[in-house]
Structures are given as C-alpha cells and as structure tokens.
Design a protein around this motif. Structure first.
Motif, mmCIF file in Angstrom:
data_model
loop_
_atom_site.group_PDB
_atom_site.id
_atom_site.type_symbol
_atom_site.label_atom_id
_atom_site.label_comp_id
_atom_site.label_asym_id
_atom_site.label_seq_id
_atom_site.Cartn_x
_atom_site.Cartn_y
_atom_site.Cartn_z
ATOM 1 N N LEU A 1 -48.772 -6.675 4.902
ATOM 2 C CA LEU A 1 -47.235 -6.838 4.517
ATOM 3 C C LEU A 1 -46.642 -7.996 4.974
ATOM 4 O O LEU A 1 -46.047 -8.315 6.162
ATOM 5 N N PRO A 2 -46.804 -8.961 4.131
ATOM 6 C CA PRO A 2 -46.180 -10.359 4.354
ATOM 7 C C PRO A 2 -44.838 -10.606 4.597
ATOM 8 O O PRO A 2 -44.315 -10.039 3.782
ATOM 9 N N GLY A 3 -44.452 -11.773 5.389
ATOM 10 C CA GLY A 3 -43.186 -12.158 5.231
ATOM 11 C C GLY A 3 -42.362 -11.706 6.226
ATOM 12 O O GLY A 3 -41.206 -12.403 6.378
ATOM 13 N N HIS A 4 -42.804 -10.722 6.875
ATOM 14 C CA HIS A 4 -41.643 -10.300 8.036
ATOM 15 C C HIS A 4 -42.580 -10.239 9.197
ATOM 16 O O HIS A 4 -42.259 -9.075 9.858
ATOM 17 N N ASP A 5 -43.319 -11.008 9.581
ATOM 18 C CA ASP A 5 -44.218 -10.632 10.790
ATOM 19 C C ASP A 5 -43.377 -10.170 12.097
ATOM 20 O O ASP A 5 -43.616 -9.283 13.056
ATOM 21 N N ASP A 6 -42.479 -11.055 12.397
ATOM 22 C CA ASP A 6 -41.540 -10.948 13.700
ATOM 23 C C ASP A 6 -40.842 -9.886 13.443
ATOM 24 O O ASP A 6 -40.857 -8.999 14.853
ATOM 25 N N GLU A 7 -40.237 -9.351 12.491
ATOM 26 C CA GLU A 7 -39.368 -8.126 12.436
ATOM 27 C C GLU A 7 -40.334 -7.067 12.608
ATOM 28 O O GLU A 7 -40.032 -6.021 13.172
ATOM 29 N N LEU A 8 -41.413 -7.131 12.013
ATOM 30 C CA LEU A 8 -42.341 -5.831 12.047
ATOM 31 C C LEU A 8 -42.960 -5.788 13.488
ATOM 32 O O LEU A 8 -43.149 -4.555 14.133
ATOM 33 N N ASP A 9 -43.217 -6.684 14.239
ATOM 34 C CA ASP A 9 -43.758 -6.903 15.507
ATOM 35 C C ASP A 9 -42.507 -6.381 16.243
ATOM 36 O O ASP A 9 -42.983 -5.620 17.405
ATOM 37 N N ILE A 10 -41.373 -6.785 16.378
ATOM 38 C CA ILE A 10 -40.466 -6.174 17.236
ATOM 39 C C ILE A 10 -40.195 -4.638 16.835
ATOM 40 O O ILE A 10 -40.014 -3.930 17.833
ATOM 41 N N PHE A 11 -40.217 -4.355 15.733
ATOM 42 C CA PHE A 11 -40.125 -2.799 15.273
ATOM 43 C C PHE A 11 -41.189 -1.870 15.869
ATOM 44 O O PHE A 11 -40.933 -0.905 16.561
ATOM 45 N N MET A 12 -42.532 -2.331 16.036
ATOM 46 C CA MET A 12 -43.495 -1.874 16.447
ATOM 47 C C MET A 12 -43.469 -1.434 17.813
ATOM 48 O O MET A 12 -43.743 -0.574 18.404
ATOM 49 N N ARG A 13 -43.041 -2.611 18.584
ATOM 50 C CA ARG A 13 -43.089 -2.727 19.903
ATOM 51 C C ARG A 13 -41.976 -1.808 20.660
ATOM 52 O O ARG A 13 -41.919 -1.034 21.425
ATOM 53 N N LYS A 14 -40.646 -1.807 20.004
ATOM 54 C CA LYS A 14 -39.459 -1.058 20.306
ATOM 55 C C LYS A 14 -39.709 0.300 20.009
ATOM 56 O O LYS A 14 -39.376 1.240 20.885
ATOM 57 N N ASN A 15 -40.658 0.627 19.096
ATOM 58 C CA ASN A 15 -40.735 2.077 18.601
ATOM 59 C C ASN A 15 -42.174 2.804 19.259
ATOM 60 O O ASN A 15 -42.687 3.765 18.845
ATOM 61 N N ARG A 16 -42.742 1.696 19.733
ATOM 62 C CA ARG A 16 -44.027 2.066 20.267
ATOM 63 C C ARG A 16 -44.880 2.629 19.207
ATOM 64 O O ARG A 16 -45.747 3.599 19.329
ATOM 65 N N LEU A 17 -45.128 1.843 18.196
ATOM 66 C CA LEU A 17 -45.609 2.349 16.910
ATOM 67 C C LEU A 17 -47.233 1.658 17.086
ATOM 68 O O LEU A 17 -47.404 0.489 17.466
ATOM 69 N N GLU A 18 -48.496 2.117 16.792
ATOM 70 C CA GLU A 18 -49.736 1.625 16.510
ATOM 71 C C GLU A 18 -50.253 1.379 15.218
ATOM 72 O O GLU A 18 -49.466 1.710 14.366
ATOM 73 N N HIS A 19 -50.897 0.292 15.013
ATOM 74 C CA HIS A 19 -51.284 -0.077 13.739
ATOM 75 C C HIS A 19 -52.400 0.529 13.064
ATOM 76 O O HIS A 19 -52.699 0.321 11.923
ATOM 77 N N ASP A 20 -52.756 1.690 13.781
ATOM 78 C CA ASP A 20 -53.962 2.595 13.089
ATOM 79 C C ASP A 20 -53.911 4.081 12.962
ATOM 80 O O ASP A 20 -54.825 4.674 12.913
ATOM 81 N N LYS A 21 -52.465 4.370 13.157
ATOM 82 C CA LYS A 21 -52.167 6.055 13.269
ATOM 83 C C LYS A 21 -51.271 6.227 12.181
ATOM 84 O O LYS A 21 -50.411 5.553 11.529
ATOM 85 N N ARG A 22 -51.793 7.154 11.562
ATOM 86 C CA ARG A 22 -51.049 7.954 10.141
ATOM 87 C C ARG A 22 -49.555 7.785 10.122
ATOM 88 O O ARG A 22 -49.074 7.165 9.388
ATOM 89 N N GLY A 23 -48.930 8.657 11.335
ATOM 90 C CA GLY A 23 -47.644 8.683 11.056
ATOM 91 C C GLY A 23 -46.787 7.300 11.276
ATOM 92 O O GLY A 23 -45.679 6.965 10.995
ATOM 93 N N ASP A 24 -47.443 6.432 12.202
ATOM 94 C CA ASP A 24 -46.848 5.119 12.697
ATOM 95 C C ASP A 24 -47.177 4.204 11.316
ATOM 96 O O ASP A 24 -46.161 3.572 11.255
ATOM 97 N N LEU A 25 -48.227 4.368 10.886
ATOM 98 C CA LEU A 25 -48.296 3.343 9.322
ATOM 99 C C LEU A 25 -47.122 3.550 8.562
ATOM 100 O O LEU A 25 -46.733 2.638 7.674
ATOM 101 N N LEU A 26 -47.068 5.022 8.500
ATOM 102 C CA LEU A 26 -46.144 5.245 7.305
ATOM 103 C C LEU A 26 -44.661 4.706 7.647
ATOM 104 O O LEU A 26 -43.893 4.217 6.938
ATOM 105 N N ARG A 27 -44.229 4.926 9.033
ATOM 106 C CA ARG A 27 -42.867 4.250 9.351
ATOM 107 C C ARG A 27 -42.952 2.764 9.296
ATOM 108 O O ARG A 27 -42.003 2.215 9.016
ATOM 109 N N ILE A 28 -43.864 2.061 9.601
ATOM 110 C CA ILE A 28 -44.149 0.779 9.421
ATOM 111 C C ILE A 28 -43.902 0.249 7.947
ATOM 112 O O ILE A 28 -43.151 -0.738 7.723
ATOM 113 N N THR A 29 -44.578 0.930 7.029
ATOM 114 C CA THR A 29 -44.494 0.466 5.695
ATOM 115 C C THR A 29 -42.994 0.827 5.136
ATOM 116 O O THR A 29 -42.560 -0.077 4.124
#
Length: 213
Positions: A178-206
């Motif tokens: 998912l290139p081009g938005h590393d900072d935005e994705l990192d903030i979104f994941m930390r804010k919502n406590r999303l993991e990089h290897d869980k089904r529901g979390d990956l769906l939300r991140i994508t």
C-alpha cells in the motif's frame, strides 16, 4: 472404576475436538448462489472447498462445480455473519502455470483489492497449569501440557493493476503493498489499534487506503 472414568473423560475430550472441527465455515452448508461461466445461476444450499477449488450445490442430489466453470459464488455465513463472495481468478498457487482459483473478496476500491483464502491449521497451545487432564481435575501432576487442536487461518493477497500478490504478514511489506501513504496509514493503525495481520483490521486498513487515493 477410576480407570473407567479416566477413559470416558479422555474420550469425551476427543469427541469435543472433533465436534469443534465441524464448526469451520467450509464444513457447513450455507444458503447462497453459484454463478456459472455460462451465465446460469444456481441457488440453494452450498458448501465450498478452497483447498481443491470446488463448490457444491445441494438439491435432490449434490452437484459439484470447479473454479473453471464458476465466475463467482456468494453465501450467507450464519456462523461468522454476513454475506461472503468468492471469485474465480487465474493464479499460480505452486509457482507453476496459472489456473482458476477461488479467492474471497474482503474489500475492493479503485486502487487496491484485498483477497484471502482460508485454511484449517493445526494449533498447539501450552495450557500452563491446566493441561488436558488437569483442566478436568483428573490428574494435576502432569504439569504444563500442549493440546493440539485446529484453528481457522488465512492467506491474504493484494490486487493492483491486475496482479495478485501474496502478502507476507510482515508490517514493512504491508506499506510496500500500500505505497504512498505510510504516515497516514501508521497514524490510522495506531489510533484505531489495528494489527497488520488480522482479517478485520486488514480490511479496514485497505478500505482506508482506497479512500486516501
């Protein structure tokens, strides 16, 4: 007498594990539809087998379809909830030539689609002080033991520009997928406590990544 009780308890534990395996979605019949490559639509109770890329329809008899003659199928999963869709797409599973393969579509947008393929994996867990026998009070002297069961696991794939790429489940590779938005994705994941290897979390991140684009 004690030996008989011990044997019966052990047998019941074994039956419990067998019954648990029958709760996996691929072992159950679901209400759904199968859409053939010839344009025909078949409705009823269906069961899927991703390992062999098959889907079955239950009527007076059971009809079996392969990924070669199905465009996609959809079902309502009463166990996990919601409608699930599986598309037949060309892919090389074993680094060989491409063949039609069933993928479940988790989310899709203009830039990226997230697919997955489920499988049943063995699951060996250390039960600490509650070993197979200790948990039932039969023999607390065995100490920590491993109980082998089964769990539902997933392989994930990203689709971009018509290419299907398998995801390694490593966080650094997620940002490459998912290139081009590393900072935005990192903030979104930390804010919502999303993991990089869980089904529901990956769906939300994508889905969020597609919104950014």
């Amino acid at each position: 007498m004690k030996k008989a009780i011990f044997t019966l308890s052990f047998l019941m534990i074994g039956i419990g594990f067998l019954l648990a395996q029958d709760k996996f979605p691929s072992h159950l019949w679901h209400k759904g539809n199968i859409y053939g490559t010839d344009g025909a639509v078949y409705g009823g109770e269906i069961k899927y087998d991703l390992e062999n890329n098959l889907v079955q329809l239950k009527g007076q008899t059971i009809s079996t379809f392969t990924a070669s003659n199905v465009t996609y199928f959809e079902l309502f999963d009463e166990v996990y909830g919601g409608i699930r869709k599986f598309f037949s797409l060309p892919y090389s599973l074993n680094n060989d030539y491409e063949v039609p393969v069933f993928f479940e579509v988790l989310t899709e947008g203009d830039e990226i689609a997230l697919l997955c393929r489920e499988y049943i994996a063995s699951d060996s867990r250390n039960m600490g002080g509650y070993g197979m026998m200790g948990a039932y009070g039969m023999n607390p002297f065995y100490g920590p033991q491993n109980m082998v069961g089964y769990k539902l696991a997933f392989n994930y794939y990203f689709v971009t520009e018509g290419r299907i790429e398998k995801y390694s489940l490593k966080k650094k590779d997620l940002f490459e997928m998912l290139p081009g938005h590393d900072d935005e994705l990192d903030i979104f994941m930390r804010k919502n406590r999303l993991e990089h290897d869980k089904r529901g979390d990956l769906l939300r991140i994508t889905a969020y990544y597609n919104e950014l684009n």
